[in-house]
Enzyme design. Structure first.
Site, PDB file in Angstrom:
ATOM      1  CG  HIS A 160      -1.976  -1.040   1.201  1.00  0.00           C
ATOM      2  ND1 HIS A 160      -2.855  -1.223   0.157  1.00  0.00           N
ATOM      3  CD2 HIS A 160      -2.280  -2.003   2.115  1.00  0.00           C
ATOM      4  CE1 HIS A 160      -3.666  -2.239   0.432  1.00  0.00           C
ATOM      5  NE2 HIS A 160      -3.331  -2.735   1.608  1.00  0.00           N
ATOM      6  CG  ASP A 196      -3.098  -8.420   0.735  1.00  0.00           C
ATOM      7  OD1 ASP A 196      -2.318  -8.737   1.646  1.00  0.00           O
ATOM      8  OD2 ASP A 196      -4.127  -7.742   0.923  1.00  0.00           O
ATOM      9  CG  HIS A 198      -6.993  -5.237   1.779  1.00  0.00           C
ATOM     10  ND1 HIS A 198      -6.530  -6.106   2.755  1.00  0.00           N
ATOM     11  CD2 HIS A 198      -8.208  -4.787   2.209  1.00  0.00           C
ATOM     12  CE1 HIS A 198      -7.418  -6.170   3.731  1.00  0.00           C
ATOM     13  NE2 HIS A 198      -8.438  -5.389   3.423  1.00  0.00           N
ATOM     14  CG  ASP A 285      -5.252 -10.166   3.406  1.00  0.00           C
ATOM     15  OD1 ASP A 285      -4.848 -10.762   2.390  1.00  0.00           O
ATOM     16  OD2 ASP A 285      -5.124  -8.936   3.565  1.00  0.00           O
TER      17      ASP A 285
END
Length: 346
Positions: A160, A196, A198, A285
């Protein structure tokens, strides 16, 4: 498979974040790495090695130098301002409505260089950030020296983090820094495959106008999930990078057949690009028990992911990203890595 990790990465501990309207202990915590290390030893994946000391030269090319300077000085500035606890932002510049200035107060800098309130600084944060990028660079060097695959247990994670912003527990973009190191060492093309839950908005932003690094991400639909403002299917790169960025957003509740189909589509695009090295931004995740995610993969699916990745028959660098069901994260990370190793031996 060699794992690269420094105990210094555990010095980022005790930080807090805002989540669901409350101040809570950070979900990205030391137990994540501890469970992963324990499971890697349990399954006999391979040696766990300390990273070699590295400079910040590559990081200062991937990120703006002033941003790297901020990361290194943030905790000191926070303490010099007489502040206790976790250094978190509370004020941000409005888009397109602020002057191109470098403010001095730490509160202003925290807002200038962040996108959310999840990425706080504590006393050992910079040491952990630096050691995390050292782990990524050391693993990249091992790949350049002939290793088929390595695992950089990067904590804090990185995907990120963009050229001049942190967020989502990420400070320096470890995968992006590793990609640049591989290119500097002679690779002509590198793929970053982000699995991931996200979207890796920072990785996308860094390489959006480049053709030497293909960025592919399969992730939760940003219309409903963090990071909200990036990760849409129509974001395909620009300029020289047009066509080298691929987003595959998936709906809430995505199960294994749907996720596996998206992965196969992604792998087809990797094969078409033909990279010398694949960097896997390894988030687990997507697990059904993850406390902040909403996909439905189970323990048995993660070794299958490793097998799918091995089918590329390309040198592979695994870089840890997310996964917050701490008692299960080690099982799932080791599952991917062991599944990859088992498939490569067949």
């Amino acid at each position: 498979m060699k794992t690269i990790f420094s105990p210094l990465q555990q010095k980022h501990q005790g930080q807090f974040e805002f989540y669901n309207g409350a101040v809570v202990e950070g979900y990205e915590n030391t137990s994540r790495a501890s469970f992963i290390l324990s499971r890697i030893e349990e399954v006999g994946l391979g040696p766990i090695l300390d990273p070699q000391p590295q400079s910040l030269d590559v990081a200062r090319r991937i990120h703006k130098p002033a941003y790297v300077d901020f990361l290194e000085s943030a905790w000191r500035l926070w303490r010099e301002a007489g502040r206790p606890g976790t250094a978190l932002p509370y004020a941000w510049p409005a888009r397109g409505r602020y002057k191109d200035i470098a403010p001095e107060p730490i509160d202003a800098l925290l807002g200038l260089y962040s996108i959310d309130t999840s990425t706080g600084f504590v006393e050992g944060t910079w040491e952990a950030i630096k050691a995390s990028q050292d782990s990524a660079l050391t693993a990249a060097d091992l790949i350049s020296e002939g290793e088929q695959a390595c695992f950089a247990l990067c904590r804090p994670p990185g995907h990120h983090a963009g050229t001049d912003f942190n967020g989502g527990y990420c400070f320096l973009n470890n995968a992006a820094i590793a990609a640049q190191r591989l290119l500097d060492a002679g690779a002509s093309r590198v793929t970053i495959l982000d699995i991931d839950y996200h979207h890796g908005n920072g990785t996308q932003e860094i390489f959006y106008e480049r053709a030497d690094v293909q960025v592919i991400s399969l992730h939760a639909d940003p219309r409903n999930e963090y990071p909200y403002f990036a990760g849409y299917a129509d974001e395909q790169g620009s300029g020289k990078g047009e066509g080298f960025n691929l987003n595959i957003p998936l709906p809430e509740g995505t199960d294994w057949p749907q996720w596996d189909s998206a992965l196969e589509f992604a792998l087809g695009n990797v094969r078409q690009f033909g990279p010398d090295v694949v960097i896997v931004s390894l988030g687990v995740d997507t697990f059904e028990g993850d406390p902040i995610s909403r996909f439905q993969l189970s323990h048995r699916h993660f070794p299958l992911i490793g097998g799918r990745l091995a089918s590329l028959a390309t040198k592979t660098l695994f870089v840890l990203e997310g996964g917050y069901a701490v008692e299960d994260v080690g099982i799932n990370v080791a599952g991917v890595l062991s599944g990859y190793e088992d498939a490569m031996r067949r």
